[in-house]
Scaffold this motif. Structure first.
Motif, short mmCIF file in Angstrom:
data_model
loop_
_atom_site.label_atom_id
_atom_site.label_comp_id
_atom_site.label_asym_id
_atom_site.label_seq_id
_atom_site.Cartn_x
_atom_site.Cartn_y
_atom_site.Cartn_z
N LYS A 74 0.87 -1.18 0.00
CA LYS A 74 0.00 0.00 0.00
C LYS A 74 0.90 1.22 0.00
CE LYS A 74 -2.70 0.43 3.54
NZ LYS A 74 -3.77 0.09 4.47
N LYS A 88 1.48 10.62 11.24
CA LYS A 88 0.12 10.17 10.99
C LYS A 88 -0.51 9.60 12.26
CE LYS A 88 -1.00 8.03 7.16
NZ LYS A 88 -0.97 7.03 6.07
N VAL A 89 0.27 8.81 13.01
CA VAL A 89 -0.25 8.26 14.26
C VAL A 89 -0.48 9.38 15.27
CG1 VAL A 89 0.26 6.72 16.20
CG2 VAL A 89 0.77 5.99 13.85
N GLU B 5 -5.76 -6.43 10.01
CA GLU B 5 -5.26 -5.07 9.77
C GLU B 5 -6.24 -4.39 8.82
OE1 GLU B 5 -1.81 -4.75 7.25
OE2 GLU B 5 -1.16 -2.92 8.23
N SER B 7 -7.70 -0.48 7.03
CA SER B 7 -7.49 0.93 6.72
C SER B 7 -8.74 1.39 5.98
CB SER B 7 -6.25 1.04 5.85
OG SER B 7 -6.17 2.31 5.27
N VAL B 21 -10.15 7.95 11.24
CA VAL B 21 -9.41 6.91 11.95
C VAL B 21 -9.69 7.01 13.45
CG1 VAL B 21 -7.13 5.97 12.47
CG2 VAL B 21 -7.59 6.92 10.19
N LEU B 37 -2.19 0.87 16.51
CA LEU B 37 -2.35 1.84 15.43
C LEU B 37 -0.97 2.10 14.84
CD1 LEU B 37 -4.29 4.03 14.19
CD2 LEU B 37 -3.60 5.51 16.09
N HIS B 38 -0.85 2.01 13.51
CA HIS B 38 0.41 2.41 12.88
C HIS B 38 0.10 3.37 11.72
CE1 HIS B 38 -0.25 -0.29 9.51
NE2 HIS B 38 -0.47 -1.29 10.34
N ALA B 39 1.12 3.78 11.01
CA ALA B 39 0.92 4.86 10.04
C ALA B 39 0.07 4.46 8.83
CB ALA B 39 2.29 5.37 9.55
N MET B 40 -0.10 3.17 8.60
CA MET B 40 -0.84 2.74 7.41
C MET B 40 -2.10 1.95 7.74
SD MET B 40 0.82 4.05 4.86
CE MET B 40 0.71 3.19 3.27
N GLY B 41 -2.45 1.84 9.02
CA GLY B 41 -3.66 1.09 9.35
C GLY B 41 -3.72 0.77 10.84
N ILE B 43 -4.28 -2.56 13.59
CA ILE B 43 -4.27 -4.01 13.76
C ILE B 43 -5.08 -4.37 15.00
CG2 ILE B 43 -2.81 -6.06 14.06
CD1 ILE B 43 -0.47 -4.41 12.90
N THR B 72 -9.31 -1.35 2.96
CA THR B 72 -8.42 -2.47 2.64
C THR B 72 -8.14 -3.20 3.93
OG1 THR B 72 -6.49 -1.04 2.88
CG2 THR B 72 -7.33 -1.35 0.67
N ALA D 73 -8.24 -8.33 1.49
CA ALA D 73 -9.58 -7.94 1.05
C ALA D 73 -9.63 -6.45 0.80
CB ALA D 73 -10.61 -8.32 2.11
N LYS D 74 -10.53 -6.07 -0.09
CA LYS D 74 -10.78 -4.65 -0.35
C LYS D 74 -12.28 -4.47 -0.49
CE LYS D 74 -8.95 -3.03 -4.09
NZ LYS D 74 -7.90 -2.64 -5.04
#
Lengths: 103, 103, 103, 103
Positions: A74, A88-89, B5, B7, B21, B37-41, B43, B72, D73-74
């Motif tokens: 991604k 971002k976090v 995970e 997003s 978010v 929480l991380h920068a892309m989603g 978990i 995603t 998944a999306k």
């Protein structure tokens, strides 16, 4: 700058993949780019061409040990923003009314 | 146990998504499940039905503010393993010859 | 050969994205590589370096119109296999006991 | 209505996964929902709860044969739109100045 999150898994090589992740982390560390490892993937920050080239190197490294490799990725391409791995976090935590700190 | 995970991004609502978010993180916190929480989603760890229901709630929450929402997700379903949010990263660090510690 | 599936979405540009997909399809067609467009993304077949370079071009094209662009991608790297865009679906249909034909 | 694209892969079960995809397609067909199989996953159209429940069933089916299963998944959740499996591709083709037809 771009954030790339990637997760690379060889098929047909047993159910543990941490040894392959470790080899990818070594490649990423040699690149000198900022990165973060989490439970579902690895995030790297760099220019678009840089992070895609790194992904290619990581896939080719894992493919040395497996005939078939899958990679999910991604990309968050945001012009004029750097330091996104942390910021971002922090931005979400701020909306939640929390001070910065460990997740 | 399962690691999910996810997003979630609303389309047509501006380029900043941290407020959405944050609303999802509040739903996840109310569930009592472990999350990171991380920068892309984000978990979450739980039973498969639990984490999918949580994802549904988060998508519906964001859809209150946007006509179109994309999500995603990635699921790591591993029978007999719990605590994967921490243990997967620790396992990679061990292969790298590092002691446990902050990423 | 590699199959790359990608989906590129600009943020903050309205909820319809088909015009951006069309511009990416034009770039892919110029490359001469085999591709297939489906409702959730575009699949391209080529060498790893080729398809990643194509993805970079598509992201940069969409970024001309948006300050922030997200891209999700999946790569299936299988040594010694070509024609996977068609053969993978055919292989599943065969297991289902169906003859080849439109999906 | 929602479009869900999913791809489910067992780890440690050899490099061919078409037999697992076939078992998931059988589950999806029994649901009566519209679906499309492509080289990188399967797209299903339905209500959000329906398609997530179907994904859960598919993951659990593959998990009967493997201790570890990954799923990517999306979801494209678009209020007031149905028939997206066909209409999204048609919309891109229209922008490209092509008449509808096989991809």
């Amino acid at each position: 700058m771009v954030l790339l999150e990637m997760s690379i898994v060889p098929l047909g090589q047993g159910e543990s993949v941490s040894q392959y992740v470790a080899r990818c982390v070594e490649i990423i560390e040699r690149s000198g780019l900022s990165y973060e490892l989490h439970a579902m993937g690895t995030i790297v920050e760099g220019e678009l061409g840089q992070v895609l080239d790194l992904m290619r190197q990581c896939i080719e490294e894992v493919a040395k040990s497996a005939n078939r490799v899958t990679c999910t990725a991604k990309i968050d391409y945001r012009q004029g923003v750097t330091g996104g791995i942390r910021s971002k976090v922090a931005s979400v935590r701020e909306k939640l009314g929390r001070v910065a700190g460990p997740n």
